[in-house]
Motif scaffolding. Structure first.
Motif, PDB file in Angstrom:
ATOM      1  N   PHE A  95     -56.972  23.720  76.988  1.00 31.17           N
ATOM      2  CA  PHE A  95     -55.942  23.987  75.990  1.00 31.17           C
ATOM      3  C   PHE A  95     -55.775  25.497  75.992  1.00 31.17           C
ATOM      4  CE2 PHE A  95     -54.364  24.944  71.780  1.00 31.17           C
ATOM      5  CZ  PHE A  95     -53.372  23.992  71.632  1.00 31.17           C
ATOM      6  N   PHE A  96     -54.556  25.978  76.050  1.00 29.79           N
ATOM      7  CA  PHE A  96     -54.322  27.403  76.205  1.00 29.79           C
ATOM      8  C   PHE A  96     -53.545  27.979  75.040  1.00 29.79           C
ATOM      9  CE2 PHE A  96     -54.689  25.665  80.474  1.00 29.79           C
ATOM     10  CZ  PHE A  96     -55.597  26.525  81.056  1.00 29.79           C
ATOM     11  N   HIS A  97     -53.881  29.226  74.680  1.00 29.93           N
ATOM     12  CA  HIS A  97     -53.086  30.014  73.761  1.00 29.93           C
ATOM     13  C   HIS A  97     -52.286  30.993  74.612  1.00 29.93           C
ATOM     14  CE1 HIS A  97     -55.850  29.468  70.000  1.00 29.93           C
ATOM     15  NE2 HIS A  97     -55.614  28.331  70.627  1.00 29.93           N
ATOM     16  N   ILE A  98     -51.008  31.146  74.298  1.00 24.93           N
ATOM     17  CA  ILE A  98     -50.174  32.126  74.986  1.00 24.93           C
ATOM     18  C   ILE A  98     -50.250  33.392  74.142  1.00 24.93           C
ATOM     19  CG2 ILE A  98     -47.874  32.659  75.844  1.00 24.93           C
ATOM     20  CD1 ILE A  98     -47.399  29.557  75.754  1.00 24.93           C
ATOM     21  N   VAL A  99     -50.788  34.466  74.721  1.00 21.37           N
ATOM     22  CA  VAL A  99     -51.046  35.682  73.957  1.00 21.37           C
ATOM     23  C   VAL A  99     -50.457  36.899  74.654  1.00 21.37           C
ATOM     24  CG1 VAL A  99     -53.175  34.798  72.921  1.00 21.37           C
ATOM     25  CG2 VAL A  99     -53.280  36.098  75.040  1.00 21.37           C
ATOM     26  N   VAL A 100     -50.259  37.941  73.846  1.00 21.62           N
ATOM     27  CA  VAL A 100     -49.901  39.261  74.354  1.00 21.62           C
ATOM     28  C   VAL A 100     -51.172  40.084  74.242  1.00 21.62           C
ATOM     29  CG1 VAL A 100     -48.451  41.273  73.999  1.00 21.62           C
ATOM     30  CG2 VAL A 100     -47.545  38.989  73.526  1.00 21.62           C
ATOM     31  N   ALA A 101     -51.624  40.634  75.377  1.00 22.63           N
ATOM     32  CA  ALA A 101     -52.907  41.345  75.391  1.00 22.63           C
ATOM     33  C   ALA A 101     -52.837  42.549  76.316  1.00 22.63           C
ATOM     34  CB  ALA A 101     -54.023  40.414  75.845  1.00 22.63           C
ATOM     35  N   ASP A 102     -53.730  43.500  76.066  1.00 24.00           N
ATOM     36  CA  ASP A 102     -53.904  44.631  76.970  1.00 24.00           C
ATOM     37  C   ASP A 102     -54.414  44.077  78.304  1.00 24.00           C
ATOM     38  OD1 ASP A 102     -54.468  46.990  78.237  1.00 24.00           O
ATOM     39  OD2 ASP A 102     -55.950  47.698  76.782  1.00 24.00           O
ATOM     40  N   SER A 103     -53.886  44.581  79.399  1.00 19.48           N
ATOM     41  CA  SER A 103     -54.265  44.051  80.712  1.00 19.48           C
ATOM     42  C   SER A 103     -55.731  44.289  81.031  1.00 19.48           C
ATOM     43  CB  SER A 103     -53.387  44.659  81.802  1.00 19.48           C
ATOM     44  OG  SER A 103     -53.595  46.049  81.858  1.00 19.48           O
ATOM     45  N   ARG A 104     -56.357  45.257  80.373  1.00 17.09           N
ATOM     46  CA  ARG A 104     -57.765  45.551  80.636  1.00 17.09           C
ATOM     47  C   ARG A 104     -58.711  44.633  79.867  1.00 17.09           C
ATOM     48  NH1 ARG A 104     -57.170  51.684  78.990  1.00 17.09           N
ATOM     49  NH2 ARG A 104     -55.992  50.549  77.429  1.00 17.09           N
ATOM     50  N   ALA A 105     -58.197  43.906  78.871  1.00 21.55           N
ATOM     51  CA  ALA A 105     -59.032  43.015  78.061  1.00 21.55           C
ATOM     52  C   ALA A 105     -59.427  41.782  78.875  1.00 21.55           C
ATOM     53  CB  ALA A 105     -58.291  42.590  76.796  1.00 21.55           C
ATOM     54  N   GLN A 159     -45.472  42.394  80.655  1.00 20.42           N
ATOM     55  CA  GLN A 159     -45.326  41.706  81.933  1.00 20.42           C
ATOM     56  C   GLN A 159     -46.038  40.358  81.867  1.00 20.42           C
ATOM     57  OE1 GLN A 159     -43.534  42.802  84.633  1.00 20.42           O
ATOM     58  NE2 GLN A 159     -42.856  44.337  83.144  1.00 20.42           N
ATOM     59  N   PRO A 160     -45.308  39.240  82.036  1.00 22.69           N
ATOM     60  CA  PRO A 160     -45.980  37.934  82.017  1.00 22.69           C
ATOM     61  C   PRO A 160     -46.682  37.659  83.341  1.00 22.69           C
ATOM     62  CG  PRO A 160     -43.619  37.649  82.293  1.00 22.69           C
ATOM     63  CD  PRO A 160     -43.856  39.126  82.101  1.00 22.69           C
ATOM     64  N   THR A 161     -47.787  36.922  83.275  1.00 25.35           N
ATOM     65  CA  THR A 161     -48.448  36.457  84.494  1.00 25.35           C
ATOM     66  C   THR A 161     -47.575  35.360  85.101  1.00 25.35           C
ATOM     67  OG1 THR A 161     -49.725  34.818  83.272  1.00 25.35           O
ATOM     68  CG2 THR A 161     -50.749  36.984  83.591  1.00 25.35           C
ATOM     69  N   ASP A 162     -47.923  34.882  86.279  1.00 24.05           N
ATOM     70  CA  ASP A 162     -47.099  33.881  86.959  1.00 24.05           C
ATOM     71  C   ASP A 162     -46.960  32.603  86.128  1.00 24.05           C
ATOM     72  OD1 ASP A 162     -46.772  35.605  89.079  1.00 24.05           O
ATOM     73  OD2 ASP A 162     -48.394  34.722  90.259  1.00 24.05           O
ATOM     74  N   THR A 163     -48.071  32.094  85.615  1.00 28.37           N
ATOM     75  CA  THR A 163     -48.033  30.875  84.812  1.00 28.37           C
ATOM     76  C   THR A 163     -47.296  31.109  83.508  1.00 28.37           C
ATOM     77  OG1 THR A 163     -50.160  30.260  85.762  1.00 28.37           O
ATOM     78  CG2 THR A 163     -49.433  29.023  83.832  1.00 28.37           C
ATOM     79  N   ALA A 164     -47.550  32.248  82.868  1.00 29.48           N
ATOM     80  CA  ALA A 164     -46.854  32.565  81.618  1.00 29.48           C
ATOM     81  C   ALA A 164     -45.356  32.710  81.867  1.00 29.48           C
ATOM     82  CB  ALA A 164     -47.420  33.831  81.000  1.00 29.48           C
ATOM     83  N   ARG A 165     -44.974  33.285  83.006  1.00 34.11           N
ATOM     84  CA  ARG A 165     -43.557  33.418  83.345  1.00 34.11           C
ATOM     85  C   ARG A 165     -42.909  32.035  83.476  1.00 34.11           C
ATOM     86  NH1 ARG A 165     -40.378  37.333  85.167  1.00 34.11           N
ATOM     87  NH2 ARG A 165     -42.123  38.745  85.493  1.00 34.11           N
ATOM     88  N   ALA A 166     -43.608  31.105  84.107  1.00 33.63           N
ATOM     89  CA  ALA A 166     -43.083  29.745  84.252  1.00 33.63           C
ATOM     90  C   ALA A 166     -42.898  29.088  82.886  1.00 33.63           C
ATOM     91  CB  ALA A 166     -44.015  28.918  85.127  1.00 33.63           C
ATOM     92  N   ILE A 167     -43.847  29.287  81.989  1.00 34.59           N
ATOM     93  CA  ILE A 167     -43.757  28.712  80.644  1.00 34.59           C
ATOM     94  C   ILE A 167     -42.610  29.358  79.873  1.00 34.59           C
ATOM     95  CG2 ILE A 167     -44.945  28.558  78.420  1.00 34.59           C
ATOM     96  CD1 ILE A 167     -47.548  28.183  80.031  1.00 34.59           C
ATOM     97  N   LEU A 168     -42.490  30.678  79.956  1.00 33.23           N
ATOM     98  CA  LEU A 168     -41.408  31.377  79.263  1.00 33.23           C
ATOM     99  C   LEU A 168     -40.046  30.933  79.798  1.00 33.23           C
ATOM    100  CD1 LEU A 168     -42.853  35.002  79.054  1.00 33.23           C
ATOM    101  CD2 LEU A 168     -42.735  33.320  77.228  1.00 33.23           C
ATOM    102  N   SER A 169     -39.960  30.713  81.080  1.00 31.86           N
ATOM    103  CA  SER A 169     -38.716  30.241  81.677  1.00 31.86           C
ATOM    104  C   SER A 169     -38.400  28.824  81.206  1.00 31.86           C
ATOM    105  CB  SER A 169     -38.829  30.274  83.198  1.00 31.86           C
ATOM    106  OG  SER A 169     -37.685  29.738  83.796  1.00 31.86           O
ATOM    107  N   TYR A 170     -39.408  27.973  81.157  1.00 31.98           N
ATOM    108  CA  TYR A 170     -39.246  26.580  80.730  1.00 31.98           C
ATOM    109  C   TYR A 170     -38.750  26.496  79.286  1.00 31.98           C
ATOM    110  CZ  TYR A 170     -40.525  21.703  79.823  1.00 31.98           C
ATOM    111  OH  TYR A 170     -40.505  20.378  79.484  1.00 31.98           O
ATOM    112  N   LYS A 171     -39.261  27.369  78.432  1.00 32.03           N
ATOM    113  CA  LYS A 171     -38.864  27.356  77.024  1.00 32.03           C
ATOM    114  C   LYS A 171     -37.612  28.192  76.739  1.00 32.03           C
ATOM    115  CE  LYS A 171     -40.763  25.361  74.222  1.00 32.03           C
ATOM    116  NZ  LYS A 171     -40.532  23.987  73.779  1.00 32.03           N
TER     117      LYS A 171
END
Length: 172
Positions: free
Chosen positions: A17-27, A65-77
């Motif tokens: 189960f995933f949470h879609i989050v905005v995070a610092d890339s270093r975290a 910048q969304p990751t590849d999977t996050a980009r797919a989800i953002l596009s889908y929604k």
């Protein structure tokens, strides 16, 4: 600070189960985040996605910048499409009302497509259940017919066996 829109994994082993989050890339992947903008459950069919589209678009406009999977989800929604429409409004190609109209039309078409898939899956499940019931009914009928044949054969053999037994006892 580079900001990413990415997934944080939660849930048990084998049941992600995933949470879609905005995070610092270093975290770390499941570590500190700036804002939670949605959830994603890939276990359900179709996958369940809850997303705050306005917040996602705001973060995309701010340079996340969304990751590849996050980009797919953002596009889908539709978050990427909404960002694209806002770019057209900023350039003066059309006004905000027309952009909202296009986005709402796209959302309705997408929801209809998803609803069609859900109803198709439900219908396939019902059809499979009916097919299984029909197959079971055929097996039961064959079993009952075989049992009746065995009883009839036993009934015909019993009088013949009694006659032989009585003939044998008369001779003795």
């Amino acid at each position: 600070m580079s900001v990413k829109i990415r997934l944080q994994r939660h849930g048990k082993k084998g049941k992600p189960f995933f949470h879609i989050v905005v995070a610092d890339s270093r975290a770390r992947r499941d570590g500190k985040f700036i804002e939670k903008i949605g959830t994603y459950n890939p276990i359900t069919n179709p996958a369940t996605i809850e997303l705050n589209v306005d917040s996602a678009v705001q973060w995309l406009n701010n340079g996340a910048q969304p990751t590849d999977t996050a980009r797919a989800i953002l596009s889908y929604k539709g978050a990427l499409y909404k960002k694209h429409l806002q770019g057209g409004v900023a350039k003066g190609a059309f006004d905000q009302a027309e952009a909202d109209k296009k986005f709402n039309a796209w959302l309705e078409a997408k929801e209809a497509k998803v609803a069609g898939k859900v109803s198709g899956l439900a219908q396939a499940k019902v059809d499979a259940k009916n097919a299984a019931l029909e197959a079971e009914a055929k097996v039961n009928e064959a079993r009952i017919a075989a049992k009746k044949e065995a009883e009839e054969a036993a009934a015909q053999e019993a009088p013949a066996a009694e006659e032989e037994a009585s003939n044998d006892s008369a001779e003795a």
